[in-house]
Design a protein around this motif. Structure first.
Motif, PDB file in Angstrom:
ATOM      1  N   ARG A 135      -2.883 -24.016 -33.622  1.00  0.00           N
ATOM      2  CA  ARG A 135      -2.893 -23.915 -31.966  1.00  0.00           C
ATOM      3  C   ARG A 135      -2.259 -25.102 -31.372  1.00  0.00           C
ATOM      4  NH1 ARG A 135      -8.519 -21.103 -30.574  1.00  0.00           N
ATOM      5  NH2 ARG A 135      -7.670 -21.509 -28.684  1.00  0.00           N
ATOM      6  N   ASP A 136      -2.822 -26.232 -31.768  1.00  0.00           N
ATOM      7  CA  ASP A 136      -2.542 -27.711 -31.173  1.00  0.00           C
ATOM      8  C   ASP A 136      -0.948 -27.709 -31.158  1.00  0.00           C
ATOM      9  OD1 ASP A 136      -5.115 -27.960 -30.802  1.00  0.00           O
ATOM     10  OD2 ASP A 136      -5.500 -29.531 -32.391  1.00  0.00           O
ATOM     11  N   LEU A 137      -0.379 -27.570 -32.292  1.00  0.00           N
ATOM     12  CA  LEU A 137       1.146 -27.321 -32.530  1.00  0.00           C
ATOM     13  C   LEU A 137       1.768 -26.663 -31.606  1.00  0.00           C
ATOM     14  CD1 LEU A 137       1.642 -27.842 -36.208  1.00  0.00           C
ATOM     15  CD2 LEU A 137       2.000 -29.583 -34.404  1.00  0.00           C
ATOM     16  N   ALA A 138       1.343 -25.433 -31.341  1.00  0.00           N
ATOM     17  CA  ALA A 138       1.887 -24.410 -30.518  1.00  0.00           C
ATOM     18  C   ALA A 138       1.882 -24.955 -28.893  1.00  0.00           C
ATOM     19  CB  ALA A 138       1.234 -23.142 -30.821  1.00  0.00           C
ATOM     20  N   GLU A 139       0.794 -25.249 -28.600  1.00  0.00           N
ATOM     21  CA  GLU A 139       0.687 -26.030 -27.406  1.00  0.00           C
ATOM     22  C   GLU A 139       1.504 -27.259 -26.963  1.00  0.00           C
ATOM     23  OE1 GLU A 139      -2.929 -27.945 -24.295  1.00  0.00           O
ATOM     24  OE2 GLU A 139      -3.687 -26.781 -26.095  1.00  0.00           O
TER      25      GLU A 139
ATOM     26  N   SER B  17       4.912 -25.941 -26.359  1.00  0.00           N
ATOM     27  CA  SER B  17       5.017 -25.334 -25.245  1.00  0.00           C
ATOM     28  C   SER B  17       5.178 -26.539 -24.095  1.00  0.00           C
ATOM     29  CB  SER B  17       3.715 -24.504 -24.791  1.00  0.00           C
ATOM     30  OG  SER B  17       3.834 -23.916 -23.390  1.00  0.00           O
ATOM     31  N   VAL B  18       4.207 -27.554 -24.184  1.00  0.00           N
ATOM     32  CA  VAL B  18       4.520 -28.486 -23.088  1.00  0.00           C
ATOM     33  C   VAL B  18       5.870 -29.313 -23.488  1.00  0.00           C
ATOM     34  CG1 VAL B  18       3.640 -31.016 -22.474  1.00  0.00           C
ATOM     35  CG2 VAL B  18       1.753 -28.943 -22.954  1.00  0.00           C
ATOM     36  N   GLN B  19       6.282 -29.511 -24.413  1.00  0.00           N
ATOM     37  CA  GLN B  19       7.723 -29.766 -24.674  1.00  0.00           C
ATOM     38  C   GLN B  19       8.772 -29.163 -24.243  1.00  0.00           C
ATOM     39  OE1 GLN B  19       8.787 -30.396 -28.627  1.00  0.00           O
ATOM     40  NE2 GLN B  19      10.111 -32.056 -28.433  1.00  0.00           N
ATOM     41  N   ALA B  20       8.683 -27.924 -24.227  1.00  0.00           N
ATOM     42  CA  ALA B  20       9.680 -27.126 -23.634  1.00  0.00           C
ATOM     43  C   ALA B  20       9.773 -27.353 -22.219  1.00  0.00           C
ATOM     44  CB  ALA B  20       9.428 -25.483 -24.072  1.00  0.00           C
ATOM     45  N   ASP B  21       8.659 -27.320 -21.784  1.00  0.00           N
ATOM     46  CA  ASP B  21       8.490 -27.336 -20.199  1.00  0.00           C
ATOM     47  C   ASP B  21       8.920 -28.814 -19.604  1.00  0.00           C
ATOM     48  OD1 ASP B  21       7.266 -24.904 -20.022  1.00  0.00           O
ATOM     49  OD2 ASP B  21       4.923 -25.864 -19.624  1.00  0.00           O
ATOM     50  N   HIS B  22       8.699 -29.529 -20.380  1.00  0.00           N
ATOM     51  CA  HIS B  22       9.197 -31.094 -19.788  1.00  0.00           C
ATOM     52  C   HIS B  22      10.694 -31.032 -20.048  1.00  0.00           C
ATOM     53  CE1 HIS B  22       5.262 -33.469 -20.511  1.00  0.00           C
ATOM     54  NE2 HIS B  22       5.304 -32.512 -19.561  1.00  0.00           N
ATOM     55  N   THR B  23      11.227 -30.452 -21.171  1.00  0.00           N
ATOM     56  CA  THR B  23      12.670 -30.306 -21.522  1.00  0.00           C
ATOM     57  C   THR B  23      13.589 -29.512 -20.359  1.00  0.00           C
ATOM     58  OG1 THR B  23      12.304 -30.645 -23.977  1.00  0.00           O
ATOM     59  CG2 THR B  23      14.521 -29.726 -23.128  1.00  0.00           C
ATOM     60  N   GLU B  24      12.859 -28.563 -19.937  1.00  0.00           N
ATOM     61  CA  GLU B  24      13.273 -27.791 -18.815  1.00  0.00           C
ATOM     62  C   GLU B  24      13.117 -28.516 -17.529  1.00  0.00           C
ATOM     63  OE1 GLU B  24      12.335 -23.628 -16.142  1.00  0.00           O
ATOM     64  OE2 GLU B  24      11.786 -23.723 -18.409  1.00  0.00           O
TER      65      GLU B  24
END
Length: 60
Positions: free
Chosen positions: A22-26, A29-36
Motif C-alpha cells: 500500500r505504501d509503494l502504491a501511494e 501515485s505521488v510520483q506520477a502527480d509530481h511528474t505530471e
C-alpha cells in the motif's frame, strides 16, 4: 521477549507485506502527480521563453 508461533510470525509478515504494498502504491501515485506537474511547469516555461523570444540554455 515474546515467543511467537510460526503462524503469528507469518501473519505479521503478511501484514507488513500488505502495508508495504500500500505504501509503494501511494508513493507511485505521488510520483506520477509530481511528474505530471513537472511536465506542465516545463511546458509553461517553454511557452514563456517562446513568447519573449528567449533561447533555452544549452540549445544555442
Amino acid at each position: 521477549m515474546s515467543n511467537k508461533t510460526t503462524e503469528e510470525r507469518v501473519k505479521d509478515l503478511e501484514s507488513w507485506a500488505f502495508q508495504t504494498g500500500r505504501d509503494l502504491a501511494e508513493i507511485k501515485s505521488v510520483q506520477a502527480d509530481h511528474t505530471e506537474r513537472l511536465a506542465q511547469i516545463e511546458q509553461g516555461v517553454g511557452l514563456l521563453l517562446a513568447h519573449y523570444s528567449i533561447q533555452r540554455p544549452g540549445t544555442e
